[in-house]
Write a protein that holds these residues in place. Structure first.
Motif, PDB file in Angstrom:
ATOM      1  N   MET A 181     -64.895 -55.017 -35.349  1.00 57.93           N
ATOM      2  CA  MET A 181     -64.706 -56.013 -36.402  1.00 57.93           C
ATOM      3  C   MET A 181     -65.655 -57.194 -36.215  1.00 57.93           C
ATOM      4  O   MET A 181     -66.320 -57.641 -37.163  1.00 57.93           O
ATOM      5  N   ILE A 182     -65.724 -57.706 -34.992  1.00 57.19           N
ATOM      6  CA  ILE A 182     -66.591 -58.853 -34.704  1.00 57.19           C
ATOM      7  C   ILE A 182     -68.048 -58.478 -34.955  1.00 57.19           C
ATOM      8  O   ILE A 182     -68.802 -59.240 -35.586  1.00 57.19           O
ATOM      9  N   GLN A 183     -68.436 -57.308 -34.479  1.00 55.14           N
ATOM     10  CA  GLN A 183     -69.824 -56.852 -34.661  1.00 55.14           C
ATOM     11  C   GLN A 183     -70.161 -56.746 -36.149  1.00 55.14           C
ATOM     12  O   GLN A 183     -71.248 -57.185 -36.589  1.00 55.14           O
ATOM     13  N   TYR A 184     -69.255 -56.181 -36.930  1.00 57.20           N
ATOM     14  CA  TYR A 184     -69.512 -56.002 -38.358  1.00 57.20           C
ATOM     15  C   TYR A 184     -69.618 -57.348 -39.070  1.00 57.20           C
ATOM     16  O   TYR A 184     -70.562 -57.584 -39.840  1.00 57.20           O
ATOM     17  N   ILE A 185     -68.663 -58.233 -38.830  1.00 52.29           N
ATOM     18  CA  ILE A 185     -68.670 -59.531 -39.522  1.00 52.29           C
ATOM     19  C   ILE A 185     -69.893 -60.352 -39.132  1.00 52.29           C
ATOM     20  O   ILE A 185     -70.533 -60.985 -39.976  1.00 52.29           O
ATOM     21  N   ASP A 186     -70.264 -60.325 -37.851  1.00 53.08           N
ATOM     22  CA  ASP A 186     -71.471 -61.039 -37.418  1.00 53.08           C
ATOM     23  C   ASP A 186     -72.714 -60.487 -38.121  1.00 53.08           C
ATOM     24  O   ASP A 186     -73.606 -61.241 -38.499  1.00 53.08           O
ATOM     25  N   SER A 187     -72.763 -59.160 -38.296  1.00 49.35           N
ATOM     26  CA  SER A 187     -73.947 -58.557 -38.932  1.00 49.35           C
ATOM     27  C   SER A 187     -74.040 -58.927 -40.411  1.00 49.35           C
ATOM     28  O   SER A 187     -75.117 -58.862 -41.004  1.00 49.35           O
TER      29      SER A 187
END
Length: 315
Positions: A181-187
């Motif tokens: 989730m964090i990786q996706y939102i940051d991207s």
């Protein structure tokens, strides 16, 4: 954005297992106990739910869940439950997020008391940014119900029964999901900011974006402290710079002090209880009272969603 137009936020339902409990369905703790073959455990465990799953299954979570695959598809037990679920999916919501593995919502959309894998495969969709549906950690994969004229996306945030490897159970898998989730939102952060500066609506390519930017109406989901992926998302929503919606939790009133409710309030969640008291577990009318509350909640959500749509129209 042109003058006279209100900012539109996606209208989002977040549904938990409580929508089935009101009609005699199995509780989450009941599911965990059914996974266990142990006889040396007390009636209730005190550790967080994701860790209880490890104890009940002797740390063999995936094997235990695969053994329950067909049972976890779920079924609609009564005409009353069918009518209620149809009310939910007919709400003017843009997105539906559920933490359930089961498919009562999809079954109700087809007017079936139980749905099979063949029907589910016809509903399967994914973000155009993906080449295929995700096998697990289903951030951008969903089931589409309704017609092309009025299609609704159902996102299974914690996985689906027909994909045992996708089911989030146990703290290890919760943590893995949160990392994704964090990786996706940051991207996506720069794109979110670009669209905000340009006055454009956000593109919703995952259930996390629906939660972040939408007006979220929560029903039948207790927001237990152990659900740390969704607690993180609440924190992230409060910190979001781009315009975002509000969060409403529909839950019956409990007058005792609750750390959980205090945390929700501090994270800008509005609690809606209609002044209705939460029944005790041994109340013989418990299910009826919950059913009455849920019906009232659905009517209020419909009013709020329609009102939001009208306010976003040109004046």
């Amino acid at each position: 954005m042109e003058q006279g137009q209100r900012e539109h936020h996606p209208q989002v339902l977040l549904l938990g297992n409580g929508i089935n409990l009101a009609f005699g369905g199995r509780s989450w703790s009941g599911l965990l106990k059914s996974l266990s073959t142990r006889t040396d455990l007390p009636e209730e465990l005190s550790c967080p739910m994701p860790m209880q799953a490890i104890i009940y299954t002797e740390n063999k979570l995936k094997d235990a869940m695969k053994g329950k695959r067909d049972e976890l598809f779920g079924s609609i037990e009564t005409p009353e439950q069918m009518a209620f679920l149809k009310q939910l999916i007919s709400l003017p919501a843009d997105e539906i997020i559920t933490t359930n593995y089961s498919y009562e919502l999809e079954a109700a959309a087809l007017d079936r008391f139980r749905i099979g894998e063949a029907q589910l495969k016809t509903m399967l969709r994914h973000s155009p940014k993906l080449n295929r549906a995700e096998p697990k950690y289903l951030l951008q994969t969903y089931n589409q119900v309704g017609s092309d004229h009025r299609a609704t996306r159902i996102w299974h945030a914690h996985g689906e029964a027909r994909k045992p490897d996708s089911m989030i159970i146990g703290h290890y898998y919760y943590a893995k999901l949160l990392g994704r989730m964090i990786q996706y939102i940051d991207s996506r952060s720069q794109e979110h900011q670009r669209r905000a500066r340009a006055g454009l609506a956000q593109e919703i390519g995952s259930w996390t974006e629906a939660f972040l930017f939408g007006d979220v109406y929560i029903l039948g989901f207790g927001f237990d402290i152990s659900e740390f992926d969704l607690w993180w998302l609440l924190n992230r929503k409060k910190r979001e710079i781009a315009p975002h919606g509000k969060t409403y939790l529909f839950e019956m009133r409990d007058h005792s002090f609750s750390e959980r409710k205090d945390l929700l309030r501090l994270l800008d969640v509005e609690l809606v209880d209609f002044g209705m008291e939460k029944p005790s577990a041994n109340d013989p009318d418990c299910c009826v009272r919950y059913e009455d509350f849920y019906k009232r909640a659905v009517a209020e959500m419909k009013r709020m969603m329609l009102n939001h749509t009208e306010e976003c129209a040109y004046v």
